[in-house]
Design an enzyme around this catalytic site. Structure first.
Site, PDB file in Angstrom:
ATOM      1  N   GLU A 151      45.130  38.929  48.691  1.00 30.92           N
ATOM      2  CA  GLU A 151      44.266  38.999  47.511  1.00 30.92           C
ATOM      3  C   GLU A 151      44.596  37.850  46.558  1.00 30.92           C
ATOM      4  OE1 GLU A 151      43.056  42.091  43.889  1.00 30.92           O
ATOM      5  OE2 GLU A 151      44.627  42.626  45.316  1.00 30.92           O
ATOM      6  N   GLU A 157      50.029  37.452  37.445  1.00 25.46           N
ATOM      7  CA  GLU A 157      50.508  38.454  38.399  1.00 25.46           C
ATOM      8  C   GLU A 157      51.119  37.840  39.650  1.00 25.46           C
ATOM      9  OE1 GLU A 157      47.805  41.755  38.975  1.00 25.46           O
ATOM     10  OE2 GLU A 157      47.017  41.504  36.952  1.00 25.46           O
ATOM     11  N   ASP A 184      38.665  39.798  44.129  1.00 21.58           N
ATOM     12  CA  ASP A 184      38.591  40.829  43.089  1.00 21.58           C
ATOM     13  C   ASP A 184      37.960  40.194  41.860  1.00 21.58           C
ATOM     14  OD1 ASP A 184      39.454  42.261  40.671  1.00 21.58           O
ATOM     15  OD2 ASP A 184      40.731  43.446  41.990  1.00 21.58           O
ATOM     16  N   THR A 185      36.874  40.788  41.382  1.00 18.74           N
ATOM     17  CA  THR A 185      36.115  40.154  40.302  1.00 18.74           C
ATOM     18  C   THR A 185      36.911  40.052  39.003  1.00 18.74           C
ATOM     19  OG1 THR A 185      35.108  42.306  39.790  1.00 18.74           O
ATOM     20  CG2 THR A 185      33.868  40.803  41.234  1.00 18.74           C
ATOM     21  N   HIS A 187      40.099  39.366  38.665  1.00 15.95           N
ATOM     22  CA  HIS A 187      40.943  38.176  38.784  1.00 15.95           C
ATOM     23  C   HIS A 187      40.097  36.907  38.893  1.00 15.95           C
ATOM     24  CE1 HIS A 187      44.433  40.740  39.229  1.00 15.95           C
ATOM     25  NE2 HIS A 187      43.823  41.400  40.202  1.00 15.95           N
ATOM     26  N   HIS A 211      36.979  43.783  45.841  1.00 12.73           N
ATOM     27  CA  HIS A 211      37.279  44.667  44.715  1.00 12.73           C
ATOM     28  C   HIS A 211      36.396  44.326  43.525  1.00 12.73           C
ATOM     29  CE1 HIS A 211      41.658  46.192  45.648  1.00 12.73           C
ATOM     30  NE2 HIS A 211      40.730  46.724  46.435  1.00 12.73           N
ATOM     31  N   ARG A 217      38.810  45.096  32.780  1.00 16.27           N
ATOM     32  CA  ARG A 217      39.406  46.017  33.743  1.00 16.27           C
ATOM     33  C   ARG A 217      38.759  47.395  33.695  1.00 16.27           C
ATOM     34  NH1 ARG A 217      44.937  44.411  36.612  1.00 16.27           N
ATOM     35  NH2 ARG A 217      43.819  44.476  38.565  1.00 16.27           N
ATOM     36  N   GLU A 246      38.194  48.978  41.292  1.00 23.67           N
ATOM     37  CA  GLU A 246      39.595  49.147  40.903  1.00 23.67           C
ATOM     38  C   GLU A 246      39.762  49.037  39.382  1.00 23.67           C
ATOM     39  OE1 GLU A 246      43.753  47.512  42.802  1.00 23.67           O
ATOM     40  OE2 GLU A 246      42.381  46.050  41.949  1.00 23.67           O
TER      41      GLU A 246
END
Length: 294
Positions: A151, A157, A184-185, A187, A211, A217, A246
């Protein structure tokens, strides 16, 4: 239509949860997939894992797994003892997944969560250690029928894979049919110049899971991400794979601490309120898929 899923810690503040409860809840709301942290598998007996699989099969839920790798098991570490221990740790998780018929592992599972204390001006030494480790890990994934997704996540992170371009470079070095990419949108909104271009760059063959989460978030549609751009790009590449949302919306507990959620992101986040938000989320994504015929 793409299978749509939800991450169990939308509801819970601990990484280990009552999995059976949320298998039933996900099915009742209408999801196809429930995703949860892979770490608890190591604490479960094989019989218990098989029970979870039976419960999921009974209500038509696919179980997928993700991981934010503890720094104790950092497979990108320059310390060979830490690196090799991390390899064994991840290989054991994959074997536990096989017990329950799991076929997808994703997340920051190619390096320890965060930035190494001894990080210098170049991440290449850590990248090379991670690639070395992944070539050992992926052999077990191949044996167990597990797709291992790396990912791309934001710079706060991890320091290794922040963009779709870096994820592509990484999996090309591994060169296995069982390695893929998770975008993941949340990020992507931080790191990519264009969300649509990043999706098109990866393409459907290498994008093994996706994701969703808005810029704040929260659930898709509760922030400023352009979801027409996202779902339009998924349609452009003919993506028919999993889409798992998520969001993390509650402060407190180990999840709030680890994800840095320091205020509740929905008002009065009772279980009923989060159930309602999950239903909204599912309806929103279904409408976007219908809009783009993806």
């Amino acid at each position: 239509m793409n299978k749509l899923g939800i991450f169990v810690n939308f509801w819970e503040k601990s990484w280990d949860v009552d999995h059976k409860k949320y298998i039933r809840k996900a099915a009742d709301i209408g999801f196809d997939i429930l995703e949860f942290q892979a770490q608890p598998l190591l604490e479960m007996s094989d019989d218990h894992i098989r029970e979870l699989r039976k419960e999921a099969d009974a209500v038509g839920i696919e179980l997928t797994y993700s991981l934010g790798l503890d720094r104790r098991y950092d497979v990108s570490s320059l310390d060979e003892g830490v690196r090799s221990g991390g390899v064994r740790y991840l290989q054991n998780i994959i074997r536990k997944m096989q017990v329950g018929g799991g076929t997808l592992l994703s997340g920051v599972s190619y390096a320890g969560w965060g930035t190494p204390d001894n990080m210098g001006d170049s991440k290449k030494p850590f990248w090379d250690q991670s690639v070395k480790s992944m070539k050992e890990i992926i052999k077990v994934a191949e044996e167990c029928g597990v797709t291992y997704c790396v990912e791309a996540v934001n710079r706060f992170e991890t320091c290794l894979i922040n963009t779709a371009k870096e994820a592509l470079a990484y999996i090309e070095e591994i060169d296995s049919p069982n390695i893929g990419i998770l975008l993941d949108t949340y990020h992507m909104n931080i790191e990519e110049d264009s969300l649509g271009d990043a999706i098109r760059l990866v393409g459907a063959d290498r994008l093994k899971s996706f994701h969703t989460g808005d810029n704040n978030r929260r659930a898709p549609g509760r922030g400023h991400i352009n979801w027409d751009e996202v779902f339009g790009a998924l349609a452009d590449i003919g993506y028919t794979g999993r889409i798992v949302s998520e969001p993390f919306v509650m402060q407190g507990g180990e999840v709030g601490r680890d994800i840095h959620v320091y205020r509740d992101l929905i008002e009065n986040p009772s279980e009923a309120a989060i159930d309602a938000e999950a239903k909204y989320l599912l309806d929103f994504e279904r409408s976007m898929i219908r809009k783009y015929n993806s």
